[in-house]
Design a protein around this motif. Structure first.
Motif, mmCIF file in Angstrom:
data_model
loop_
_atom_site.group_PDB
_atom_site.id
_atom_site.type_symbol
_atom_site.label_atom_id
_atom_site.label_comp_id
_atom_site.label_asym_id
_atom_site.label_seq_id
_atom_site.Cartn_x
_atom_site.Cartn_y
_atom_site.Cartn_z
ATOM 1 N N THR A 441 0.839 -1.199 0.000
ATOM 2 C CA THR A 441 0.000 0.000 0.000
ATOM 3 C C THR A 441 0.878 1.255 0.000
ATOM 4 N N TYR A 442 0.231 2.380 -0.238
ATOM 5 C CA TYR A 442 0.985 3.631 -0.292
ATOM 6 C C TYR A 442 0.207 4.733 0.430
ATOM 7 N N TYR A 443 0.921 5.800 0.765
ATOM 8 C CA TYR A 443 0.369 6.929 1.499
ATOM 9 C C TYR A 443 0.726 8.234 0.779
ATOM 10 N N TYR A 444 -0.154 9.243 0.950
ATOM 11 C CA TYR A 444 0.158 10.594 0.495
ATOM 12 C C TYR A 444 0.718 11.383 1.673
ATOM 13 N N ILE A 445 1.817 12.081 1.435
ATOM 14 C CA ILE A 445 2.527 12.785 2.501
ATOM 15 C C ILE A 445 2.536 14.284 2.218
ATOM 16 N N HIS A 446 2.083 15.072 3.215
ATOM 17 C CA HIS A 446 2.196 16.532 3.202
ATOM 18 C C HIS A 446 3.207 16.914 4.289
ATOM 19 N N VAL A 447 4.059 17.863 4.013
ATOM 20 C CA VAL A 447 4.965 18.406 5.026
ATOM 21 C C VAL A 447 4.421 19.767 5.456
ATOM 22 N N LEU A 448 3.981 19.842 6.718
ATOM 23 C CA LEU A 448 3.311 21.053 7.206
ATOM 24 C C LEU A 448 4.287 22.138 7.631
ATOM 25 N N ASP A 449 5.566 21.793 7.789
ATOM 26 C CA ASP A 449 6.545 22.791 8.220
ATOM 27 C C ASP A 449 6.898 23.776 7.109
ATOM 28 N N SER A 450 6.466 23.511 5.902
ATOM 29 C CA SER A 450 6.727 24.417 4.773
ATOM 30 C C SER A 450 5.398 25.002 4.307
ATOM 31 N N PRO A 451 4.984 26.150 4.854
ATOM 32 C CA PRO A 451 3.655 26.706 4.527
ATOM 33 C C PRO A 451 3.432 26.901 3.037
ATOM 34 N N LEU A 452 4.502 27.226 2.319
ATOM 35 C CA LEU A 452 4.359 27.478 0.888
ATOM 36 C C LEU A 452 4.009 26.209 0.120
ATOM 37 N N TYR A 453 4.424 25.047 0.654
ATOM 38 C CA TYR A 453 4.210 23.785 -0.057
ATOM 39 C C TYR A 453 3.334 22.812 0.718
ATOM 40 N N ALA A 454 2.698 23.282 1.793
ATOM 41 C CA ALA A 454 1.921 22.376 2.640
ATOM 42 C C ALA A 454 0.744 21.760 1.900
ATOM 43 N N HIS A 455 0.239 22.430 0.870
ATOM 44 C CA HIS A 455 -0.916 21.905 0.133
ATOM 45 C C HIS A 455 -0.542 20.744 -0.769
ATOM 46 N N GLN A 456 0.748 20.559 -1.033
ATOM 47 C CA GLN A 456 1.173 19.516 -1.954
ATOM 48 C C GLN A 456 1.233 18.166 -1.253
ATOM 49 N N SER A 457 0.779 17.136 -1.950
ATOM 50 C CA SER A 457 0.846 15.774 -1.420
ATOM 51 C C SER A 457 1.540 14.888 -2.436
ATOM 52 N N HIS A 458 2.346 13.956 -1.922
ATOM 53 C CA HIS A 458 3.135 13.085 -2.793
ATOM 54 C C HIS A 458 2.989 11.641 -2.316
ATOM 55 N N PRO A 459 2.743 10.706 -3.262
ATOM 56 C CA PRO A 459 2.535 9.312 -2.864
ATOM 57 C C PRO A 459 3.860 8.554 -2.720
ATOM 58 N N PHE A 460 3.944 7.752 -1.659
ATOM 59 C CA PHE A 460 5.116 6.907 -1.431
ATOM 60 C C PHE A 460 4.657 5.543 -0.926
ATOM 61 N N THR A 461 5.289 4.497 -1.446
ATOM 62 C CA THR A 461 4.966 3.134 -1.038
ATOM 63 C C THR A 461 5.581 2.839 0.323
ATOM 64 N N LEU A 462 4.812 2.193 1.177
ATOM 65 C CA LEU A 462 5.311 1.805 2.499
ATOM 66 C C LEU A 462 6.369 0.722 2.356
ATOM 67 N N ALA A 463 7.533 0.932 2.995
ATOM 68 C CA ALA A 463 8.608 -0.067 2.947
ATOM 69 C C ALA A 463 8.439 -1.117 4.045
#
Length: 643
Positions: A441-463
């Motif tokens: 399975t995979y998850y979408y990850i947002h990084v909230l510490d970067s306000p300019l890019y917090a809206h972006q989500s990127h999918p990564f497969t669980l290792a």
């Protein structure tokens, strides 16, 4: 004899007149269209619509035309609709239909006939008229052709919905068949001794062969070359089944936009064939585009306006909200296509994503106001589902975020960057998640510490799942901790080490964490690597998932993984289940192309306990920094490393 001839002539004329009568609303509409060319002067000042509801001369002329050319069926309903329109728009009521009863046949014969030449000059009249047969036929044919095309446009537009319904049904059916085959996998693989069972097995065997051929030549392979996402100019070519689907969809659009146009002589709306064709093609492509909404095919209306009145006429049309909104919708839809080129998506994905979100909103708004002229529900019924689907998607995604952690704004994570392997390892605690992670399975990850890019989500497969920052827990929740891998080990010391590792997971000292292996490129991954390299390892993330599904790999005796780089996350997420006591796997082979030897060494070190199982064979191809280390022994394990 003469009287008999006269009677026969009258009967013949009556029969011809009866045959010439038209039926349906286009007959009534034909009379209305012709009468609208005349301006009757028995009313006061006001708009043409207001005077058309108040004029007795106009109503009498309309009723006489209907009585002469049209059958009675549907007449009362049509007149009631016309009267309702006058009542709603102008607070006026049409005269009753029986006002024409006072006109005898002889008086009707003496009423002036309105010719096409006079009607098209927009005359001002102070008397009752009846359209002559020529202009009535032209009006009837014009409406009949126009509304026939309108009907066909809608049918062809709905064909797009039927097409995708068929595609989805085929895809769902294929997945359902695969699921059923997986559930019956053990039954098919047992030793069959009964002749009836053998016949059934033979039937299933033929079915499996057909399905295997379908997967081999249609579903799995690349379209042309050996990559399922092949760059081609400004585009990318997907795998074969997706390419065939897209090709069929495009050809269906082209075909339905080029056939079945009814062009007529003497058309009152668009006299020339070219004008009729431009109008019908514009309507057809607009309606089909609105219904399937992927793209706008032509600038049809703009050509018509420029040819009929030049740039001055075009500028006048731009003062009408429906026209300029339609133009903007077309421009921004084309912009969506232009900003979807492969180079932009690959090198500036965030820009591509942001532009698509903004342009899509603009297209929806402009298309809404473009078709609003027809009423709130005539064509906007295809706009509202787009909004509802988008809102539903947002609600479901927010729900998944809350299920992972109700305090979504406070999900801590740690990121470490290994310069030797050029790899970011991201660990996210999952002890508050209501959904258990599963292999593959995979998850979408947002990084909230970067306000300019917090809206972006990127999918990564669980290792894998980890309970200690230094030692991974190799058992994902798909299998219980008691289902430990069987002791197929190459030596006792390795077995003891692995057993100790697995036993330690029963009482973790720290909460379990999801572990993601991320290769830095541009954009988000590059910023994440830079942050981790600068020792700012703590960050707040927002996690959405899990998505995807788990393949029942433990039901197969032989499993082969062919992966590259961070794709090793897929076999790592499955490996403990594949080696569990309940698994039917007798041979597990991993073929891995990896750039850095350090990445290979870290995986072998952390997963040594499971990779030393005698059922596992690892073939690693290090492509950059190994030099001449061909066929090097992989730390005592079964397998090889190739440079």
């Amino acid at each position: 004899m003469r009287s008999v001839a006269c009677v026969l002539l009258l009967l013949t004329n009556h029969a011809i007149a009866h045959v010439a009568l038209r039926s349906g609303e286009w007959c009534f509409g034909g009379c209305d269209t012709v009468i609208n060319y005349a301006n009757f002067n028995d009313t006061g000042p006001g708009s043409k619509k207001e005077r058309s509801c108040e004029s007795t001369l106009r109503a009498t002329s309309l009723y006489l035309c209907i009585d002469e050319y049209c059958e009675d069926g549907g007449r009362a309903e049509w007149l009631q609709n016309a009267n309702d329109t006058c009542s709603q728009r102008n607070n006026a009521t049409l005269p009753p239909y029986n006002i024409i009863d006072r006109y005898s046949h002889e008086e009707r014969a003496g009423i002036k006939r309105l010719s096409a030449e006079e009607a098209l000059s927009w005359p001002i009249l102070n008397e009752v008229v009846i359209p002559d047969e020529e202009i009535f036929e032209r009006a009837f044919t014009t409406l009949d052709a126009a509304f026939y095309e309108y009907y066909i446009h809608r049918i062809y537009g709905y064909a797009m919905i039927y097409f995708w319904a068929i595609v989805i049904s085929i895809g769902t059916g294929t997945r359902l068949v695969s699921l059923i085959r997986g559930l019956r996998n053990q039954e098919w693989q047992r030793v069959l001794t009964d002749p009836e069972d053998n016949r059934s097995h033979h039937h299933h065997g033929r079915f499996r062969s057909a399905h295997a051929l379908l997967k081999r030549f249609i579903i799995i392979p690349a379209t042309f070359n050996n990559r399922c996402s092949q760059p081609f100019g400004w585009c990318t070519i997907p795998n074969r089944v997706q390419s065939l689907t897209i090709f069929a969809f495009v050809m269906l659009n082209v075909l339905l936009c080029t056939v079945n146009y009814r062009l007529t002589d003497g058309n009152l709306y668009w006299p020339a064939y070219r004008e009729q064709l431009l109008r019908y093609v514009s309507d057809r492509t607009g309606i089909i585009s609105l219904i399937n909404f992927p793209l706008i095919w032509l600038f049809g209306y703009t050509i018509m306006v420029c040819e009929s009145g030049g740039w001055k006429s075009l500028m006048k049309y731009f003062t009408k909200h429906y026209f300029w909104n339609g133009e903007l919708a077309t421009i921004f839809m084309c912009a969506l296509l232009a900003f979807s080129v492969y180079g932009l998506r690959r090198s500036h994905y965030e820009l591509f994503l942001t532009l698509h979100i903004v342009f899509s909103i603009i297209v929806l708004l402009t298309m809404y106001y473009h078709v609003l002229i027809f009423g709130k529900w005539e064509w906007n019924i295809f706009i509202y589902p787009c909004i509802l689907i988008w809102l539903l998607d947002r609600v479901l995604r927010i729900t998944r975020i809350l299920i992972f952690n109700p305090r979504f704004w406070n999900t801590p994570a740690t990121a470490t960057y290994d310069t030797a392997s050029h790899l970011v390892t991201l660990r996210v605690p999952c002890n508050k998640s209501w959904l258990a992670p599963k292999p593959g399975t995979y998850y979408y990850i947002h990084v909230l510490d970067s306000p300019l890019y917090a809206h972006q989500s990127h999918p990564f497969t669980l290792a894998y799942l980890s309970t200690d920052i230094d030692r991974p827990e190799l058992h994902l929740p798909l299998s219980p901790l008691s289902s430990r891998p069987s002791t197929h080990r190459t030596d006792s010391s390795s077995s003891s080490e692995s057993d100790a590792l697995l036993a330690s997971t029963t009482s973790p000292s720290t909460p379990p964490s999801l572990v993601f292996l991320i290769r830095p490129y541009n954009g988000f991954t590059s910023r994440l690597a830079h942050r981790a390299a600068s020792h700012k390892t703590s960050l707040r993330v927002l996690l959405e998932g899990p998505y995807g599904h788990t393949v029942p790999l433990p039901t197969f005796p032989t499993v082969i993984f062919i992966v590259g780089g961070t794709g090793i996350a897929v076999p790592l997420s499955h490996i403990s289940n594949l080696l569990a006591e309940t698994s039917r796997v007798v041979s597990l082979r991993i073929v891995w192309a990896v750039r850095e030897h350090a990445f290979l060494a870290s995986v072998l070190r952390e997963f040594r306990g499971l990779l030393e199982d005698e059922r596992v064979e690892v073939e690693a191809h290090v492509t950059q920094d190994v030099g001449n280390k061909d066929d090097v022994e992989v730390e005592g394990m079964k397998g090889s490393m190739k440079g």
